[in-house]
Design an enzyme around this catalytic site. Structure first.
Site, short mmCIF file in Angstrom:
data_model
loop_
_atom_site.label_atom_id
_atom_site.label_comp_id
_atom_site.label_asym_id
_atom_site.label_seq_id
_atom_site.Cartn_x
_atom_site.Cartn_y
_atom_site.Cartn_z
N ARG A 143 -71.69 -7.48 7.01
CA ARG A 143 -71.74 -8.94 7.22
C ARG A 143 -73.17 -9.47 7.10
O ARG A 143 -73.53 -10.46 7.73
CB ARG A 143 -71.13 -9.35 8.56
CG ARG A 143 -69.75 -8.78 8.81
CD ARG A 143 -68.79 -9.03 7.65
NE ARG A 143 -67.46 -8.47 7.92
CZ ARG A 143 -66.48 -8.41 7.02
NH1 ARG A 143 -66.69 -8.84 5.79
NH2 ARG A 143 -65.31 -7.93 7.34
N ASN A 147 -70.51 -0.39 14.44
CA ASN A 147 -69.69 0.67 13.84
C ASN A 147 -70.65 1.83 13.58
O ASN A 147 -71.17 2.00 12.49
CB ASN A 147 -69.02 0.19 12.55
CG ASN A 147 -68.00 -0.89 12.84
OD1 ASN A 147 -67.30 -0.86 13.85
ND2 ASN A 147 -67.89 -1.87 11.95
N GLU A 156 -61.05 -1.40 16.33
CA GLU A 156 -61.10 -1.30 14.87
C GLU A 156 -61.40 0.13 14.38
O GLU A 156 -62.20 0.35 13.48
CB GLU A 156 -62.13 -2.29 14.31
CG GLU A 156 -61.79 -3.73 14.63
CD GLU A 156 -62.73 -4.74 14.00
OE1 GLU A 156 -62.25 -5.77 13.52
OE2 GLU A 156 -63.96 -4.49 13.99
N ARG A 214 -53.37 -11.76 19.46
CA ARG A 214 -54.68 -11.09 19.48
C ARG A 214 -55.65 -11.80 20.42
O ARG A 214 -56.50 -11.14 21.06
CB ARG A 214 -55.24 -11.04 18.07
CG ARG A 214 -56.66 -10.50 17.97
CD ARG A 214 -57.07 -10.32 16.53
NE ARG A 214 -58.52 -10.30 16.39
CZ ARG A 214 -59.15 -10.17 15.23
NH1 ARG A 214 -58.46 -10.05 14.11
NH2 ARG A 214 -60.47 -10.17 15.16
N ASP A 224 -62.71 -14.18 16.55
CA ASP A 224 -63.78 -13.47 15.84
C ASP A 224 -64.73 -14.42 15.13
O ASP A 224 -64.64 -14.57 13.91
CB ASP A 224 -63.16 -12.49 14.83
CG ASP A 224 -64.17 -11.51 14.25
OD1 ASP A 224 -65.30 -11.46 14.76
OD2 ASP A 224 -63.83 -10.80 13.30
N GLU A 271 -70.57 -14.85 8.75
CA GLU A 271 -69.44 -14.10 8.20
C GLU A 271 -68.27 -15.00 7.85
O GLU A 271 -67.62 -14.81 6.83
CB GLU A 271 -69.00 -13.04 9.22
CG GLU A 271 -67.79 -12.25 8.80
CD GLU A 271 -67.35 -11.22 9.83
OE1 GLU A 271 -66.30 -10.60 9.62
OE2 GLU A 271 -68.06 -11.04 10.84
#
Length: 717
Positions: free
Chosen positions: A184, A226, A307, A352, A381, A409
């Site tokens: 991103r 991540n 995720e 969600r 998000d 993003e």
């Protein structure tokens, strides 16, 4: 041949000059053209007295010298002691003599360890200006604040400023991968050149630290949430240490993302179970290794069981088990753990938006005192607009850290001019009502509502190795504005825009007023041409570039835009009312009541909380269908207005940045029309209604928009 060489040299010099402007961010230190203001500064700042000789104080001295030469055209006399009058004195409380200390005692009582004092004083019956604080980094913050005053042409007479940051941790989260791609990220590759570190220190690292210190940012997470476990190996820690050494004099601590499975991947253990003694010991030893290299290492940021990232749930444990195990590992060194609450499961796709609250709220009061839970500003998000996250105010015994996304993003990447401090301010001013009226999100974040010991605001960085750092000259304002709001969550975004424009471009009111107006309007324009009336997450899949409200074929329901808008012949919107998923119940009763009722729910959040008929009458008398179409058109019109305003600024700024923004606004205008046409053609299938007067007709078909592919879309890192 000679003439060609001359032309090439001229172009090279011109390019270098413009490149420098783009590169210098808001620290331009342009020459002050207002003669009366320049005279005031020169009269009141005849010498600089530097008290102390630390690296940080030397940086402050250099900054003052550079700024004075560039802004005032004079080289100030640097003194080691106070002689004469009208000096600027810079030094920490420890370095001051007894007479000055006694004058400032009540001011020192007003500030915390990072706060600064800027004050006009009398010393031995002579006028002086002092910049001080309880340590050298605080002095550096004060110096940058003072220079911002000069850049924005504020008076330096009769000063009496005592200012402290309202949050402890003001931090950038870099989603940078070890291969230098940036998830991103829309401004080139990662700043961190791991191949050349630790021996080669790029000037960019120093300039990055300087820019952050100038707005009070005091931490940086170097690596992607991540995470890659390799960053915790000795080979990489040696490189991280080199960066930490660069950043330390600027008051910036280094943090790393901890991959929960690191004990398996780099530690050769068979498990990463947080209750396993070998795992506990591995993390303690790893922390000790890091702190031996970097004594002021800040701690870990963790994305777990989200995720696809590994976490304690892989072993039948919970977030508390995982966070507390890591917290114990860094606690002996005063480190912290920032544990992200961004979780959602394919096994509970009912809504969600409810999942983070449902998963984390029951853990209130169970985390160790050096754990802070990092919560995104909204429950989905980083959308162009979301209601504030229901966790804010709902965990009184747990410090919550705000996570904003500075990188765009879901807001057009770095090709769209969007002033995000307007979005940040909207969230921070939202009232949670968790302790009655006035229980704003800002009061949760700064700790005043529940008296939290640690407080913080994180921003997902928009920085890359592009010449101008952020891909769009105006995206620099989002980095700047984040820092200013992290320091003071109560600042008005209009003040931030004014500061940034004056520091970056010009103090000419003919430039400032119209450009500030388009900055303040820009975020609403994006909402209008992308997701009006509470629509959300209808971007194309994966890369999130452009509209994709038709996407419905992804393996998890909550990855599909159709999941979020639920358009059908009866209407559009996600029903989160009591008769729907009852997500409203996660808010305080006063807020839930407002959101739950169609009549009282703000129209900006309408389709977030309600599935509404196409014929529903909006407050302006329009049907929802007509109002939706007109909002999309309004967004396009707003971008066109931004273009028209910008065209009139050419005479006030340098040609390079003028043309750069001009080209980017043209891209934004084309893409705003793309959003309008694609979304309205798609939703028109369900409404069955004609576009109202005033809305331009699409020139392409829906099938055309559905067929578009974007292999070149950046940021998937």
């Amino acid at each position: 041949m000679t003439s060609l060489r001359f032309v090439f040299l001229f172009l090279l010099i011109s390019f270098s000059a413009s490149a420098q402007k783009d590169y210098k961010l808001w620290l331009q230190y342009n020459s002050i053209t207002n003669t009366s203001i320049a005279k005031e500064y020169i009269d009141n700042l005849q010498g600089i007295v530097i008290l102390g000789n630390s690296e940080t104080i030397k940086i402050a001295e250099k900054e003052l010298q550079t700024a004075f030469v560039q802004m005032l055209g004079t080289t100030p006399e640097i003194k080691s002691e106070i002689k004469g009058e009208n000096n600027l004195i810079a030094g920490s409380q420890f370095s001051l003599n007894a007479e000055i200390k006694s004058q400032l005692q009540s001011d020192f009582d007003k500030i915390n360890n990072e706060g600064f004092i800027i004050k006009s004083i009398s010393f031995q019956n002579k006028k002086q200006t002092i910049i001080t604080g309880k340590n050298d980094v605080a002095v550096l913050y004060g110096v940058f604040h003072f220079l911002r005053m000069l850049q924005t042409n504020k008076s330096v007479k009769n000063l009496n400023i005592a200012d402290s940051p309202k949050t402890n941790i003001r931090i950038l989260n870099h989603w940078d991968n070890l291969d230098r791609t940036v998830e991103r990220g829309y401004a080139g590759f990662s700043l961190w050149n791991w191949q050349k570190l630790p021996d080669f220190i790029d000037q960019r690292y120093i300039d990055y630290a300087r820019a952050n210190a100038s707005i009070g940012i005091n931490g940086t997470v170097l690596t992607n949430v991540n995470a890659n476990a390799l960053i915790l190996t000795s080979q990489y820690l040696e490189k991280v240490e080199a960066l930490a050494n660069v950043f330390r004099p600027y008051g910036i601590k280094v943090y790393l993302t901890a991959r929960f499975s690191a004990p398996i991947e780099i530690g050769k253990l068979k498990t990463a179970d947080p209750k396993d003694p070998e795992v506990i010991n591995w993390w303690k030893n790893k922390s000790q290794e890091i702190y031996k290299r970097i004594p002021d290492f800040g701690g870990f940021l963790v994305k777990a069981n989200s995720e696809g990232q590994p976490g304690p749930q892989n072993y039948g444990r919970d977030h508390v088990d995982g966070a507390n195990m890591l917290a114990d590992a860094v606690a002996p060194f005063n480190g912290i753990v920032m544990w992200r609450a961004f979780v959602y499961s394919e096994h509970d796709a009912n809504d969600r938006a409810k999942q983070a609250y449902a998963e984390f709220q029951p853990y209130d009061g169970k985390f160790k005192e050096n754990v802070i839970v990092q919560v995104k500003n909204g429950a989905i998000d980083f959308q162009p607009r979301e209601p504030f996250h229901p966790l804010f105010g709902a965990m009184p015994k747990t410090p919550l850290m705000m996570e904003f996304q500075i990188t765009q993003e879901y807001l057009g990447f770095s090709t769209h001019l969007v002033f995000l401090p307007k979005l940040f301010q909207e969230v921070l001013e939202s009232d949670t009502y968790q302790k009655g009226k006035g229980s704003t999100v800002a009061k949760v974040v700064d700790g005043t509502l529940f008296k939290n010991k640690i407080t913080g605001i994180a921003g997902v960085a928009n920085i890359g190795n592009d010449l101008n750092w952020t891909g769009h000259p105006f995206a620099q304002a989002n980095w700047y504005g984040f820092g200013r709001l992290a320091w003071n969550p109560y600042l008005d975004s209009e003040i931030i825009a004014d500061e940034w424009l004056r520091s970056t471009f010009s103090n000419d009111e003919n430039f400032i007023k119209p450009v500030k107006n388009i900055m303040i309007e820009s975020r609403e324009a994006v909402v209008n041409y992308m997701t009006p009336f509470g629509l959300h997450h209808i971007m194309d899949t994966g890369h999130h570039y452009g509209p994709g409200p038709w996407v419905s074929n992804l393996s998890r329901p909550e990855w599909n835009p159709t999941y979020y808008h639920k358009a059908d012949k009866n209407g559009i919107g996600f029903d989160r009312s009591k008769s729907g998923t009852n997500a409203v119940s996660q808010y305080a009763p006063e807020v839930a009541k407002l959101f739950d009722n169609l009549a009282t729910c703000s129209e900006k959040d309408l389709l977030w909380f309600h599935h509404v008929s196409w014929d529903y009458k909006l407050k302006n008398g329009q049907t929802l269908w007509n109002g939706l179409a007109l909002k999309y058109q309004e967004g396009v019109n707003q971008v066109e207005n931004m273009q028209n305003v910008w065209k009139k600024t050419e005479k006030y700024i340098d040609a390079e940045r003028f043309h750069e923004v001009e080209m980017l606004l043209e891209i934004q205008y084309k893409e705003a029309k793309w959003w309008r046409d694609a979304c309205l053609l798609y939703f028109q299938q369900f409404s069955g209604k004609e576009l109202p007067a005033g809305v331009e007709k699409p020139t392409q078909t829906l099938e055309y928009f559905k067929s578009l592919k974007f292999p070149f879309a950046p940021g998937n890192g």
